[in-house]
Write a protein that holds these residues in place. Structure first.
Motif, short mmCIF file in Angstrom:
data_model
loop_
_atom_site.label_atom_id
_atom_site.label_comp_id
_atom_site.label_asym_id
_atom_site.label_seq_id
_atom_site.Cartn_x
_atom_site.Cartn_y
_atom_site.Cartn_z
N UNK A 173 0.84 -1.20 0.00
CA UNK A 173 0.00 0.00 0.00
C UNK A 173 0.87 1.25 0.00
N UNK A 174 1.93 1.26 0.78
CA UNK A 174 2.82 2.42 0.79
C UNK A 174 3.45 2.63 -0.58
N UNK A 175 3.80 1.55 -1.27
CA UNK A 175 4.35 1.65 -2.62
C UNK A 175 3.35 2.33 -3.56
N UNK A 176 2.07 2.02 -3.38
CA UNK A 176 1.04 2.64 -4.21
C UNK A 176 0.96 4.14 -3.96
N UNK A 177 1.08 4.55 -2.71
CA UNK A 177 1.06 5.99 -2.43
C UNK A 177 2.22 6.70 -3.10
N UNK A 178 3.38 6.07 -3.15
CA UNK A 178 4.50 6.69 -3.86
C UNK A 178 4.19 6.84 -5.35
N UNK A 179 3.50 5.86 -5.93
CA UNK A 179 3.09 5.99 -7.32
C UNK A 179 2.14 7.16 -7.51
N UNK A 180 1.18 7.30 -6.61
CA UNK A 180 0.20 8.37 -6.70
C UNK A 180 0.81 9.74 -6.41
N UNK A 181 1.93 9.76 -5.69
CA UNK A 181 2.60 11.01 -5.34
C UNK A 181 3.80 11.28 -6.22
N UNK A 182 3.76 10.78 -7.44
CA UNK A 182 4.88 10.98 -8.36
C UNK A 182 5.22 12.45 -8.55
N UNK A 183 4.20 13.31 -8.51
CA UNK A 183 4.42 14.75 -8.68
C UNK A 183 5.17 15.37 -7.51
N UNK A 184 5.20 14.67 -6.38
CA UNK A 184 5.86 15.19 -5.18
C UNK A 184 7.21 14.54 -4.91
N UNK A 185 7.53 13.50 -5.67
CA UNK A 185 8.80 12.81 -5.42
C UNK A 185 9.98 13.73 -5.74
N UNK A 186 10.94 13.77 -4.84
CA UNK A 186 12.11 14.61 -5.02
C UNK A 186 11.91 16.04 -4.57
N UNK A 187 10.68 16.40 -4.18
CA UNK A 187 10.44 17.75 -3.66
C UNK A 187 9.82 17.72 -2.27
N UNK A 188 8.80 16.89 -2.07
CA UNK A 188 8.12 16.83 -0.78
C UNK A 188 8.11 15.43 -0.17
N UNK A 189 8.32 14.41 -0.98
CA UNK A 189 8.47 13.03 -0.50
C UNK A 189 9.73 12.47 -1.15
N UNK A 190 10.29 11.39 -0.58
CA UNK A 190 11.50 10.81 -1.19
C UNK A 190 11.22 10.27 -2.59
N UNK A 191 12.25 10.21 -3.38
CA UNK A 191 12.15 9.51 -4.65
C UNK A 191 12.03 8.01 -4.37
N UNK A 192 11.21 7.35 -5.16
CA UNK A 192 11.02 5.91 -5.02
C UNK A 192 11.51 5.23 -6.28
N UNK A 193 12.36 4.21 -6.11
CA UNK A 193 12.97 3.53 -7.25
C UNK A 193 12.40 2.14 -7.49
N UNK A 194 11.31 1.81 -6.79
CA UNK A 194 10.65 0.55 -7.08
C UNK A 194 10.26 -0.24 -5.85
N UNK A 195 9.31 -1.15 -6.07
CA UNK A 195 8.81 -2.04 -5.03
C UNK A 195 9.02 -3.47 -5.51
#
Length: 334
Positions: free
Chosen positions: A113-135
């Motif tokens: 589920x947390x991995x899904x939130x990172x997908x949905x927050x792609x616009x915030x990765x690298x600015x407000x949430x960490x970058x995610x490189x995969x699950x």
């Protein structure tokens, strides 16, 4: 980004050899939408888990050291050994050091589920949430060796739920420890298109005989906010404002975090270049917010207009509040 993740130095195998695990990219676990409307519109196609079938490339990492332990997982730093696409090395595509979040044995579903939130927050990765490189995940039966000492699990200080959580916090209508907010029947959760219901994670059950290894590969960040802003002191100039801006960013994407504490804001120590400026505030934030396994998501496009401001308002209301912001919660160490 990658189809395969190889992690070395994970402990010792049954033959007392250095343990290497190989994991495959796997789909995340979509949430039900959260809405006050009595009959909201179905969510769009982007709500579905990202397709991993066409992913290519092999990411090889070497475990370095344990960072911290939380309710559902334990984090380690890891060194990037190689990044390969079609036998060509492209190691400069990632930073030298990354963060690995391993699910505890019972909590692969929550990490999905947390991995899904990172997908949905792609616009915030690298600015407000960490970058995610995969699950990635695998079962132990799929590994070449059965480990006697798998470090991410053998070094846990709290391998199971605490008695307090079992007795007080787990909903009585949910049998599994690995419950999620939308497992509890409430009128504000909607799954019209069945993205949650039809996910294989919806019925996933922990197996003691063949446990699942699940890992999120994330950007490595610095210390938590509690080390910069003590409970009984005034924050340094601009600190509160930057935390609020980060919380507003994820709220604007529809995320209702539900656990905004000083332990879930981490300091960003990477290069502050112009291409990572926040699109909402035009600045380079010093902080990133983490831990979304108990979060909720509002459909900003199709949802009821009255709920669109709700995540932003709720995310910022507890920042600096002594009763909540410095509460230890589920953070076991940092």
């Amino acid at each position: 980004m990658f189809s395969t993740l190889i992690i070395t130095d994970c402990g010792r195998s049954a033959r007392r050899l250095p343990l290497i695990v190989s994991l495959k990219a796997t789909t995340s676990f979509p949430a039900s939408s959260f809405d006050f409307d009595e009959n909201p519109h179905p969510v769009g196609d982007s709500w579905a888990a990202k397709d991993t079938s066409a992913l290519q490339g092999v990411l090889e990492l070497s475990l370095i050291e344990r960072i911290s332990e939380g309710r559902i997982g334990v984090t380690y730093s890891a060194r990037v050994v190689s990044v390969t696409y079609d036998r060509s090395s492209v190691a400069n595509a990632l930073p030298e050091i990354v963060c690995l979040k391993f699910a505890k044995k019972q909590y692969s579903r929550s990490l999905a589920r947390e991995a899904w939130f990172y997908e949905q927050l792609a616009c915030c990765q690298g600015t407000s949430v960490p970058r995610c490189y995969g699950f990635f995940n695998s079962t132990f039966d799929e590994q070449d060796n059965t480990p006697d000492d798998f470090l991410p699990w053998s070094e846990l200080k709290h391998p199971h739920n605490s008695e307090r959580q079992d007795s007080c916090l787990t909903p009585v209508s949910v049998d599994s420890q690995d419950w999620l907010p939308d497992d509890v029947p409430l009128e504000h959760y909607w799954d019209h298109r069945g993205f949650k219901h039809n996910s294989p994670w919806n019925t996933w059950i922990f197996s003691e005989e063949n446990p699942t290894i699940s890992v999120l590969v994330l950007e490595k960040l610095g210390e938590c906010c509690s080390e910069h802003w003590e409970e009984w002191t005034e924050p340094r100039e601009g600190l509160r404002e930057d935390l609020i801006a980060v919380a507003e960013d994820v709220g604007a994407a529809g995320l209702l975090h539900t656990d905004i504490t000083s332990f879930n804001f981490l300091y960003f120590r990477g290069a502050k270049t112009a291409d990572v400026r926040c699109p909402h505030h035009g600045v380079i934030h010093d902080w990133r917010v983490i831990d979304f396994d108990r979060s909720r998501l509002v459909d900003i496009v199709n949802g009821d207009p009255q709920i669109k401001q709700f995540p932003k308002d709720m995310n910022v209301m507890d920042i600096g509040c002594r009763a909540v912001f410095w509460a230890i919660g589920y953070t076991i160490d940092t």
